[in-house]
Design a protein around this motif. Structure first.
Motif, PDB file in Angstrom:
ATOM      1  N   ASP A 100       0.815  -1.220   0.000  1.00 45.46           N
ATOM      2  CA  ASP A 100       0.000   0.000   0.000  1.00 45.46           C
ATOM      3  C   ASP A 100       0.846   1.267   0.000  1.00 45.46           C
ATOM      4  OD1 ASP A 100      -2.374  -1.392  -0.142  1.00 45.46           O
ATOM      5  OD2 ASP A 100      -2.715  -1.359   2.019  1.00 45.46           O
ATOM      6  N   ASP A 101       2.070   1.189   0.513  1.00 44.66           N
ATOM      7  CA  ASP A 101       2.949   2.356   0.522  1.00 44.66           C
ATOM      8  C   ASP A 101       3.442   2.710  -0.875  1.00 44.66           C
ATOM      9  OD1 ASP A 101       2.644   2.626   3.251  1.00 44.66           O
ATOM     10  OD2 ASP A 101       4.472   1.518   3.726  1.00 44.66           O
ATOM     11  N   LEU A 102       3.348   1.770  -1.794  1.00 45.69           N
ATOM     12  CA  LEU A 102       3.748   2.025  -3.178  1.00 45.69           C
ATOM     13  C   LEU A 102       2.570   2.357  -4.086  1.00 45.69           C
ATOM     14  CD1 LEU A 102       6.326  -0.870  -3.703  1.00 45.69           C
ATOM     15  CD2 LEU A 102       6.776   1.486  -3.024  1.00 45.69           C
ATOM     16  N   ALA A 103       1.373   2.240  -3.554  1.00 48.77           N
ATOM     17  CA  ALA A 103       0.167   2.345  -4.378  1.00 48.77           C
ATOM     18  C   ALA A 103       0.048   3.669  -5.113  1.00 48.77           C
ATOM     19  CB  ALA A 103      -1.077   2.096  -3.530  1.00 48.77           C
ATOM     20  N   GLU A 104       0.435   4.756  -4.479  1.00 46.99           N
ATOM     21  CA  GLU A 104       0.242   6.060  -5.110  1.00 46.99           C
ATOM     22  C   GLU A 104       1.507   6.619  -5.749  1.00 46.99           C
ATOM     23  OE1 GLU A 104      -1.985   8.762  -2.718  1.00 46.99           O
ATOM     24  OE2 GLU A 104      -3.466   7.243  -2.239  1.00 46.99           O
ATOM     25  N   LEU A 105       2.571   5.825  -5.766  1.00 48.59           N
ATOM     26  CA  LEU A 105       3.811   6.257  -6.396  1.00 48.59           C
ATOM     27  C   LEU A 105       3.871   5.742  -7.830  1.00 48.59           C
ATOM     28  CD1 LEU A 105       6.364   5.435  -3.556  1.00 48.59           C
ATOM     29  CD2 LEU A 105       5.338   7.649  -4.090  1.00 48.59           C
ATOM     30  N   ASP A 106       4.378   6.583  -8.705  1.00 48.74           N
ATOM     31  CA  ASP A 106       4.554   6.060 -10.055  1.00 48.74           C
ATOM     32  C   ASP A 106       5.937   5.414 -10.164  1.00 48.74           C
ATOM     33  OD1 ASP A 106       4.853   9.392 -11.327  1.00 48.74           O
ATOM     34  OD2 ASP A 106       6.498   8.046 -10.910  1.00 48.74           O
ATOM     35  N   THR A 107       6.142   4.722 -11.230  1.00 49.18           N
ATOM     36  CA  THR A 107       7.365   3.939 -11.425  1.00 49.18           C
ATOM     37  C   THR A 107       8.617   4.806 -11.324  1.00 49.18           C
ATOM     38  OG1 THR A 107       6.143   2.419 -12.841  1.00 49.18           O
ATOM     39  CG2 THR A 107       8.524   2.350 -12.994  1.00 49.18           C
ATOM     40  N   ALA A 108       8.578   5.983 -11.897  1.00 50.93           N
ATOM     41  CA  ALA A 108       9.749   6.866 -11.863  1.00 50.93           C
ATOM     42  C   ALA A 108      10.090   7.277 -10.440  1.00 50.93           C
ATOM     43  CB  ALA A 108       9.505   8.090 -12.733  1.00 50.93           C
ATOM     44  N   ASP A 109       9.087   7.477  -9.599  1.00 45.90           N
ATOM     45  CA  ASP A 109       9.340   7.840  -8.206  1.00 45.90           C
ATOM     46  C   ASP A 109       9.937   6.671  -7.425  1.00 45.90           C
ATOM     47  OD1 ASP A 109       8.399  10.422  -8.588  1.00 45.90           O
ATOM     48  OD2 ASP A 109       6.362   9.920  -7.940  1.00 45.90           O
ATOM     49  N   ILE A 110       9.456   5.471  -7.697  1.00 44.08           N
ATOM     50  CA  ILE A 110       9.994   4.271  -7.047  1.00 44.08           C
ATOM     51  C   ILE A 110      11.466   4.112  -7.440  1.00 44.08           C
ATOM     52  CG2 ILE A 110       9.840   1.748  -7.015  1.00 44.08           C
ATOM     53  CD1 ILE A 110       6.747   2.159  -7.345  1.00 44.08           C
ATOM     54  N   TYR A 111      11.741   4.234  -8.706  1.00 39.63           N
ATOM     55  CA  TYR A 111      13.109   4.154  -9.233  1.00 39.63           C
ATOM     56  C   TYR A 111      13.976   5.266  -8.643  1.00 39.63           C
ATOM     57  CZ  TYR A 111      16.700   5.195 -12.794  1.00 39.63           C
ATOM     58  OH  TYR A 111      17.860   5.489 -13.444  1.00 39.63           O
ATOM     59  N   GLY A 112      13.475   6.481  -8.681  1.00 39.85           N
ATOM     60  CA  GLY A 112      14.256   7.642  -8.247  1.00 39.85           C
ATOM     61  C   GLY A 112      14.616   7.615  -6.773  1.00 39.85           C
ATOM     62  N   ALA A 113      13.688   7.221  -5.925  1.00 42.66           N
ATOM     63  CA  ALA A 113      13.970   7.173  -4.491  1.00 42.66           C
ATOM     64  C   ALA A 113      15.076   6.175  -4.189  1.00 42.66           C
ATOM     65  CB  ALA A 113      12.700   6.809  -3.721  1.00 42.66           C
ATOM     66  N   ALA A 114      14.984   5.001  -4.768  1.00 49.88           N
ATOM     67  CA  ALA A 114      16.001   3.974  -4.515  1.00 49.88           C
ATOM     68  C   ALA A 114      17.368   4.414  -5.034  1.00 49.88           C
ATOM     69  CB  ALA A 114      15.580   2.640  -5.146  1.00 49.88           C
ATOM     70  N   LEU A 115      17.399   4.956  -6.242  1.00 51.78           N
ATOM     71  CA  LEU A 115      18.684   5.359  -6.801  1.00 51.78           C
ATOM     72  C   LEU A 115      19.289   6.551  -6.063  1.00 51.78           C
ATOM     73  CD1 LEU A 115      18.009   3.268  -8.981  1.00 51.78           C
ATOM     74  CD2 LEU A 115      19.270   4.777 -10.512  1.00 51.78           C
ATOM     75  N   SER A 116      18.461   7.430  -5.544  1.00 46.16           N
ATOM     76  CA  SER A 116      18.974   8.548  -4.747  1.00 46.16           C
ATOM     77  C   SER A 116      19.660   8.033  -3.487  1.00 46.16           C
ATOM     78  CB  SER A 116      17.838   9.494  -4.354  1.00 46.16           C
ATOM     79  OG  SER A 116      17.378  10.176  -5.489  1.00 46.16           O
ATOM     80  N   HIS A 117      19.039   7.062  -2.840  1.00 44.93           N
ATOM     81  CA  HIS A 117      19.648   6.490  -1.637  1.00 44.93           C
ATOM     82  C   HIS A 117      20.895   5.668  -1.970  1.00 44.93           C
ATOM     83  CE1 HIS A 117      15.817   7.511   0.450  1.00 44.93           C
ATOM     84  NE2 HIS A 117      16.725   7.905   1.304  1.00 44.93           N
ATOM     85  N   LEU A 118      20.889   5.001  -3.084  1.00 45.45           N
ATOM     86  CA  LEU A 118      22.068   4.248  -3.500  1.00 45.45           C
ATOM     87  C   LEU A 118      23.234   5.204  -3.755  1.00 45.45           C
ATOM     88  CD1 LEU A 118      23.456   1.614  -4.332  1.00 45.45           C
ATOM     89  CD2 LEU A 118      22.478   1.929  -6.613  1.00 45.45           C
ATOM     90  N   ALA A 119      22.960   6.308  -4.396  1.00 37.62           N
ATOM     91  CA  ALA A 119      24.017   7.293  -4.686  1.00 37.62           C
ATOM     92  C   ALA A 119      24.533   7.956  -3.427  1.00 37.62           C
ATOM     93  CB  ALA A 119      23.483   8.351  -5.658  1.00 37.62           C
ATOM     94  N   PHE A 120      23.662   8.093  -2.434  1.00 39.45           N
ATOM     95  CA  PHE A 120      24.057   8.725  -1.171  1.00 39.45           C
ATOM     96  C   PHE A 120      25.062   7.847  -0.473  1.00 39.45           C
ATOM     97  CE2 PHE A 120      23.313   9.452   3.426  1.00 39.45           C
ATOM     98  CZ  PHE A 120      23.732  10.764   3.475  1.00 39.45           C
TER      99      PHE A 120
END
Length: 66
Positions: free
Chosen positions: A46-66
């Motif tokens: 349910d926490d992913l329900a309102e996120l689009d694919t680009a946001d799911i991708y972007g959040a993970a990659l931002s944390h990976l880069a950090f």
């Protein structure tokens, strides 16, 4: 609010994985896809329900880069 099942979560993460394959250089793709899967492994669907694919991708990659 939209409800998302485990199947829906899997589909969203597969779509985000497709973005990884399209945007991340070949040498880093496999590790980035593994990170993406682990990053969202325990997230409630349910926490992913309102996120689009680009946001799911972007959040993970931002944390990976950090």
């Amino acid at each position: 609010m939209l409800a998302l099942t485990e199947q829906g979560k899997t589909e969203r993460l597969e779509a985000a994985g497709a973005l990884v394959r399209a945007k991340v250089p070949g040498d880093d793709q496999a590790a980035t896809e593994r990170f993406l899967a682990e990053y969202y492994r325990q997230v409630d669907p349910d926490d992913l329900a309102e996120l689009d694919t680009a946001d799911i991708y972007g959040a993970a990659l931002s944390h990976l880069a950090f």
